[in-house]
Motif scaffolding. Sequence first.
Motif, PDB file in Angstrom:
ATOM      1  N   THR A  15       1.140  -1.399  -0.172  1.00  0.00           N
ATOM      2  CA  THR A  15       0.217  -0.229  -0.587  1.00  0.00           C
ATOM      3  C   THR A  15       1.036   0.993  -0.082  1.00  0.00           C
ATOM      4  O   THR A  15       1.658   1.723   0.211  1.00  0.00           O
ATOM      5  N   PRO A  16       0.533   2.503  -0.340  1.00  0.00           N
ATOM      6  CA  PRO A  16       0.871   3.322  -0.488  1.00  0.00           C
ATOM      7  C   PRO A  16       1.173   4.094   0.570  1.00  0.00           C
ATOM      8  O   PRO A  16       2.006   5.688   0.623  1.00  0.00           O
ATOM      9  N   GLU A  17       0.617   4.638   1.380  1.00  0.00           N
ATOM     10  CA  GLU A  17      -0.011   4.432   2.680  1.00  0.00           C
ATOM     11  C   GLU A  17       1.687   4.586   3.593  1.00  0.00           C
ATOM     12  O   GLU A  17       2.991   3.904   3.213  1.00  0.00           O
ATOM     13  N   ASP A  18       1.858   5.905   4.289  1.00  0.00           N
ATOM     14  CA  ASP A  18       3.229   5.837   5.293  1.00  0.00           C
ATOM     15  C   ASP A  18       2.907   4.793   6.064  1.00  0.00           C
ATOM     16  O   ASP A  18       1.652   4.705   6.830  1.00  0.00           O
ATOM     17  N   VAL A  19       4.305   4.363   6.883  1.00  0.00           N
ATOM     18  CA  VAL A  19       4.178   3.084   7.975  1.00  0.00           C
ATOM     19  C   VAL A  19       5.574   3.320   8.858  1.00  0.00           C
ATOM     20  O   VAL A  19       6.278   3.423   8.312  1.00  0.00           O
ATOM     21  N   CYS A  20       5.005   2.486   9.748  1.00  0.00           N
ATOM     22  CA  CYS A  20       6.421   3.247  10.910  1.00  0.00           C
ATOM     23  C   CYS A  20       7.670   2.307   9.840  1.00  0.00           C
ATOM     24  O   CYS A  20       6.775   1.144   9.777  1.00  0.00           O
ATOM     25  N   LYS A  21       8.774   2.574  10.024  1.00  0.00           N
ATOM     26  CA  LYS A  21       9.902   1.604   9.368  1.00  0.00           C
ATOM     27  C   LYS A  21      10.775   0.883  10.478  1.00  0.00           C
ATOM     28  O   LYS A  21      11.479   0.441   9.823  1.00  0.00           O
ATOM     29  N   TRP A  22       9.977   1.352  11.621  1.00  0.00           N
ATOM     30  CA  TRP A  22      10.603  -0.315  12.854  1.00  0.00           C
ATOM     31  C   TRP A  22       9.500  -1.254  12.828  1.00  0.00           C
ATOM     32  O   TRP A  22      10.683  -2.376  12.952  1.00  0.00           O
ATOM     33  N   CYS A  23       8.606  -0.779  12.427  1.00  0.00           N
ATOM     34  CA  CYS A  23       7.628  -2.030  12.560  1.00  0.00           C
ATOM     35  C   CYS A  23       6.439  -2.277  11.837  1.00  0.00           C
ATOM     36  O   CYS A  23       5.831  -2.881  11.929  1.00  0.00           O
ATOM     37  N   GLY A  24       6.602  -1.314  11.094  1.00  0.00           N
ATOM     38  CA  GLY A  24       5.703  -1.720  10.142  1.00  0.00           C
ATOM     39  C   GLY A  24       3.686  -1.255  10.667  1.00  0.00           C
ATOM     40  O   GLY A  24       2.901  -1.759   9.578  1.00  0.00           O
ATOM     41  N   SER A  25       3.838  -0.859  11.577  1.00  0.00           N
ATOM     42  CA  SER A  25       2.591  -0.075  12.296  1.00  0.00           C
ATOM     43  C   SER A  25       1.954   1.230  11.001  1.00  0.00           C
ATOM     44  O   SER A  25       2.637   2.451  11.082  1.00  0.00           O
ATOM     45  N   PRO A  26       0.901   0.811  10.371  1.00  0.00           N
ATOM     46  CA  PRO A  26       0.100   2.578  10.327  1.00  0.00           C
ATOM     47  C   PRO A  26      -0.450   2.974  10.842  1.00  0.00           C
ATOM     48  O   PRO A  26      -0.881   4.553  10.349  1.00  0.00           O
ATOM     49  N   GLU A  27      -0.393   2.803  12.025  1.00  0.00           N
ATOM     50  CA  GLU A  27      -0.912   4.142  13.371  1.00  0.00           C
ATOM     51  C   GLU A  27       0.454   5.624  12.718  1.00  0.00           C
ATOM     52  O   GLU A  27       1.060   4.400  14.161  1.00  0.00           O
ATOM     53  N   LEU A  28       0.327   5.467  12.355  1.00  0.00           N
ATOM     54  CA  LEU A  28       0.933   7.064  13.124  1.00  0.00           C
ATOM     55  C   LEU A  28       0.541   8.398  13.335  1.00  0.00           C
ATOM     56  O   LEU A  28      -0.610   8.835  13.311  1.00  0.00           O
ATOM     57  N   THR A  29       1.181   9.098  13.743  1.00  0.00           N
ATOM     58  CA  THR A  29       0.489  11.379  14.624  1.00  0.00           C
ATOM     59  C   THR A  29       1.353  11.586  13.778  1.00  0.00           C
ATOM     60  O   THR A  29       2.341  11.459  13.990  1.00  0.00           O
ATOM     61  N   LYS A  30       1.088  12.555  12.666  1.00  0.00           N
ATOM     62  CA  LYS A  30       1.335  13.410  12.506  1.00  0.00           C
ATOM     63  C   LYS A  30       2.351  14.731  13.557  1.00  0.00           C
ATOM     64  O   LYS A  30       1.534  14.965  15.007  1.00  0.00           O
ATOM     65  N   ARG A  31       3.346  14.609  13.936  1.00  0.00           N
ATOM     66  CA  ARG A  31       4.216  15.521  14.631  1.00  0.00           C
ATOM     67  C   ARG A  31       5.042  16.341  14.437  1.00  0.00           C
ATOM     68  O   ARG A  31       6.238  17.203  14.635  1.00  0.00           O
ATOM     69  N   GLY A  32       4.266  17.676  13.229  1.00  0.00           N
ATOM     70  CA  GLY A  32       5.468  18.973  12.797  1.00  0.00           C
ATOM     71  C   GLY A  32       6.110  17.925  11.401  1.00  0.00           C
ATOM     72  O   GLY A  32       5.891  17.332  10.573  1.00  0.00           O
ATOM     73  N   LEU A  33       6.487  19.309  11.233  1.00  0.00           N
ATOM     74  CA  LEU A  33       7.451  19.479   9.625  1.00  0.00           C
ATOM     75  C   LEU A  33       9.008  19.285  10.168  1.00  0.00           C
ATOM     76  O   LEU A  33       9.046  19.846  11.161  1.00  0.00           O
TER      77      LEU A  33
END
Length: 65
Positions: A15-33
């Motif tokens: 899938t093209p969504e961003d996932v965690c590069k450490w665990c593969g989870s799609p449960e990400l929270t945006k934390r700024g730029l």
Amino acid sequence: PWLPTWFNYGLYRETPEDVCKWCGSPELTKRGLVTLSAGRYQQFNCRECGGWMRSSKRTDGNTIR
């Protein structure tokens, strides 16, 4: 030696969504730029493992000079 904890899960997702590069989870929270010399990127924090990463897509169309 090869270490399995250094495997980037985001490279092998179908899938093209961003996932965690450490665990593969799609449960990400945006934390700024984050601003680099190549541009600005969205920064994320994983809700599963607590890892930090940035998006591979730039948020602006311009290069920071």
